[in-house]
Design an enzyme around this catalytic site. Structure first.
Site, PDB file in Angstrom:
ATOM      1  N   HIS A   1       0.825  -1.207   0.000  1.00  0.00           N
ATOM      2  CA  HIS A   1       0.000   0.000   0.000  1.00  0.00           C
ATOM      3  C   HIS A   1       0.863   1.264   0.000  1.00  0.00           C
ATOM      4  CE1 HIS A   1      -2.794   2.816   2.366  1.00  0.00           C
ATOM      5  NE2 HIS A   1      -3.388   2.628   1.198  1.00  0.00           N
ATOM      6  N   ARG A   2       0.783   2.036  -1.069  1.00  0.00           N
ATOM      7  CA  ARG A   2       1.653   3.221  -1.274  1.00  0.00           C
ATOM      8  C   ARG A   2       3.118   2.784  -1.254  1.00  0.00           C
ATOM      9  NH1 ARG A   2      -1.382   7.377   3.046  1.00  0.00           N
ATOM     10  NH2 ARG A   2      -3.474   6.583   2.650  1.00  0.00           N
TER      11      ARG A   2
ATOM     12  N   GLU B   1       0.463  -0.899  -4.795  1.00  0.00           N
ATOM     13  CA  GLU B   1      -0.613   0.075  -4.958  1.00  0.00           C
ATOM     14  C   GLU B   1      -0.016   1.453  -4.761  1.00  0.00           C
ATOM     15  OE1 GLU B   1      -3.976   2.694  -3.425  1.00  0.00           O
ATOM     16  OE2 GLU B   1      -2.019   2.259  -2.550  1.00  0.00           O
TER      17      GLU B   1
ATOM     18  N   ASP C   1      -0.880   6.026  -5.662  1.00  0.00           N
ATOM     19  CA  ASP C   1      -1.914   7.031  -5.960  1.00  0.00           C
ATOM     20  C   ASP C   1      -1.359   8.059  -6.942  1.00  0.00           C
ATOM     21  OD1 ASP C   1      -3.698   6.147  -3.648  1.00  0.00           O
ATOM     22  OD2 ASP C   1      -1.835   6.648  -2.612  1.00  0.00           O
TER      23      ASP C   1
ATOM     24  N   HIS D   1      -0.339  10.649  -2.388  1.00  0.00           N
ATOM     25  CA  HIS D   1      -1.682  10.329  -1.902  1.00  0.00           C
ATOM     26  C   HIS D   1      -2.600  11.549  -1.894  1.00  0.00           C
ATOM     27  CE1 HIS D   1      -4.892   9.724   1.059  1.00  0.00           C
ATOM     28  NE2 HIS D   1      -4.922   8.505   0.554  1.00  0.00           N
TER      29      HIS D   1
ATOM     30  N   GLU E   1      -4.013   3.800  -8.424  1.00  0.00           N
ATOM     31  CA  GLU E   1      -5.267   4.439  -7.982  1.00  0.00           C
ATOM     32  C   GLU E   1      -5.330   5.851  -8.523  1.00  0.00           C
ATOM     33  OE1 GLU E   1      -6.253   4.834  -3.746  1.00  0.00           O
ATOM     34  OE2 GLU E   1      -7.874   6.197  -4.332  1.00  0.00           O
TER      35      GLU E   1
ATOM     36  N   LYS F   1      -6.643   9.286  -8.221  1.00  0.00           N
ATOM     37  CA  LYS F   1      -7.205  10.059  -7.099  1.00  0.00           C
ATOM     38  C   LYS F   1      -8.052  11.202  -7.649  1.00  0.00           C
ATOM     39  CE  LYS F   1      -5.981   8.522  -3.001  1.00  0.00           C
ATOM     40  NZ  LYS F   1      -7.066   7.906  -2.246  1.00  0.00           N
TER      41      LYS F   1
ATOM     42  N   ASP G   1       0.492  -2.056   4.406  1.00  0.00           N
ATOM     43  CA  ASP G   1       1.667  -1.176   4.546  1.00  0.00           C
ATOM     44  C   ASP G   1       2.937  -1.983   4.822  1.00  0.00           C
ATOM     45  OD1 ASP G   1      -0.095   0.998   4.401  1.00  0.00           O
ATOM     46  OD2 ASP G   1      -0.253   1.205   6.574  1.00  0.00           O
TER      47      ASP G   1
HETATM   48  O1  G3P Z   1      -6.575   1.271  -2.706  1.00  0.00           O
HETATM   49  C1  G3P Z   1      -7.050   1.221  -1.428  1.00  0.00           C
HETATM   50  C2  G3P Z   1      -6.604   2.382  -0.588  1.00  0.00           C
HETATM   51  O2  G3P Z   1      -5.350   2.810  -1.014  1.00  0.00           O
HETATM   52  C3  G3P Z   1      -7.580   3.490  -0.636  1.00  0.00           C
HETATM   53  O3  G3P Z   1      -7.363   4.408   0.381  1.00  0.00           O
HETATM   54  O4  G3P Z   1      -6.732   6.608   1.206  1.00  0.00           O
HETATM   55  O5  G3P Z   1      -5.041   4.796   1.171  1.00  0.00           O
HETATM   56  O6  G3P Z   1      -5.779   5.826  -0.948  1.00  0.00           O
HETATM   57  P1  G3P Z   1      -6.169   5.449   0.444  1.00  0.00           P
HETATM   58 CA    CA Z   2      -4.595   4.473  -2.444  1.00  0.00          CA
END
Ligand code: G3P
Ligand code: CA
Length: 235
Positions: free
Chosen positions: A7-8, A34, A36, A49, A106, A108, A220
Site C-alpha cells: 500500500h503506497r 498500490e 496514488d 496520496h 489508484e 485520485k 503497509d
Molecule cells: O486502494 C485502497 C486504498 O489505497 C484506498 O485508500 O486513502 O489509502 O488511498 P487510500
Molecule cells: Ca490508495
C-alpha cells in the site's frame, strides 16, 4: 492464494509513495504495488496520496498548481545524505520493469477530476507492456471512462459500499475486483466480486484474510504479509 499488494509501496517502513518504498515492496516479494496518482499543472502524472503536498513534503499547496520542475524541488525525506523526492508515475514504471510486480494505479479523482487523466495513464501504460497494470478509483465515472478507452483494462472500484451495491456498476463495466476497507467485514468467500481489502496490517487480520481466501490484501507491511503467507503455505 491471496495476493499481497504493498500500500503506497512499503509505506510502513519507507516514506509512502516514494521510490524507496517501491524498491522495498519489490524486494519484499509482494505480488503488487498500490500507489496514488494526480496530474500536475505541466501535465505529468505524479505519485502522491493527497491533493496537497503539505503532509508529505516540505512544500505547500495543490499538486495541480505545480509544474514538474517545481515539484521535483520538494523534499519528502532525507536518506543517508540523499534527498527523497516525489516520483512521477513513469519513474515507477521504469523501476518495476520486468520484475513481474503488478502495478495497481489508484486514480485520485475524488476532489479534482483531472480532465484527461484516464487517457494519460492508459497511454503511459502502453509504453510499458512488460508491466501488468490494474486501475482503481473511488470515482465510478473515472472507471467508466477507463472502460471506454480500454475494453481490456483491469478495473477495481474502491468502495465503502456493501459489495452487492456494486453489482450495477459491475454489470456495466465488468470490474475485475472491488477494494473495500478492512472494516467492511464481509466474508470475501460469499461476495459476488473478488475483493482486495485495505489496509490489512495486523498479523491476526492478515491471517484472517488468507484463511478466508480473499482475492487480495493491500498492506503497509508487505514483508510481514509475505512471511506469514510463506509460513501458512510453505509449498
Ligand atoms: O486502494 C485502497 C486504498 O489505497 C484506498 O485508500 O486513502 O489509502 O488511498 P487510500
Ligand atoms: Ca490508495
Amino acid at each position: 492464494m491471496t495476493e499481497i499488494y504493498a500500500h503506497r509501496g512499503s509505506s510502513g517502513t519507507e516514506p509512502e509513495n516514494t521510490i524507496p518504498a517501491m524498491k522495498k515492496a519489490i524486494l519484499s516479494g509482494a505480488d503488487g504495488i498500490e500507489l496514488d496518482i494526480h496530474v500536475l499543472k505541466s501535465g505529468e502524472l505524479i505519485v502522491m496520496h493527497d491533493e496537497r503536498v503539505d503532509r508529505t513534503t516540505n512544500g505547500t499547496g495543490f499538486l495541480k498548481d505545480y509544474t514538474l520542475s517545481e515539484v521535483k524541488k520538494l523534499v519528502v525525506a532525507k536518506r543517508f545524505f540523499r534527498k527523497v523526492r516525489v516520483p512521477t508515475l513513469e519513474e515507477v514504471f521504469n523501476l518495476i520493469g520486468t520484475s513481474g510486480v503488478i502495478l495497481n494505479i489508484e486514480l485520485k479523482t475524488d476532489i479534482f477530476t483531472y480532465d484527461g487523466i484516464e487517457k494519460k495513464v492508459t497511454d503511459l501504460a502502453k509504453k510499458y507492456p512488460e508491466v501488468q497494470v490494474m486501475y482503481s478509483s473511488f470515482n465510478e465515472d473515472t472507471l467508466i471512462r477507463l472502460r471506454e478507452i480500454d475494453n481490456k483494462a483491469k478495473l477495481a472500484l474502491i468502495t465503502h459500499k456493501n459489495l452487492d451495491a456494486v453489482l450495477p456498476l459491475h454489470t456495466k463495466i465488468n470490474l475485475e475486483a472491488v477494494h473495500p476497507p478492512i472494516k467492511a467485514e464481509k466474508d470475501p468467500v460469499v461476495s459476488n466480486i473478488p475483493a482486495r481489502y485495505w489496509t490489512v496490517n495486523k498479523e491476526e487480520d492478515i491471517e484472517h484474510f488468507f484463511s478466508a481466501k480473499a482475492k487480495g490484501i493491500i498492506t503497509d507491511f508487505p514483508e510481514r504479509a509475505v512471511a506469514i503467507r510463506k509460513r501458512k503455505y510453505p509449498h
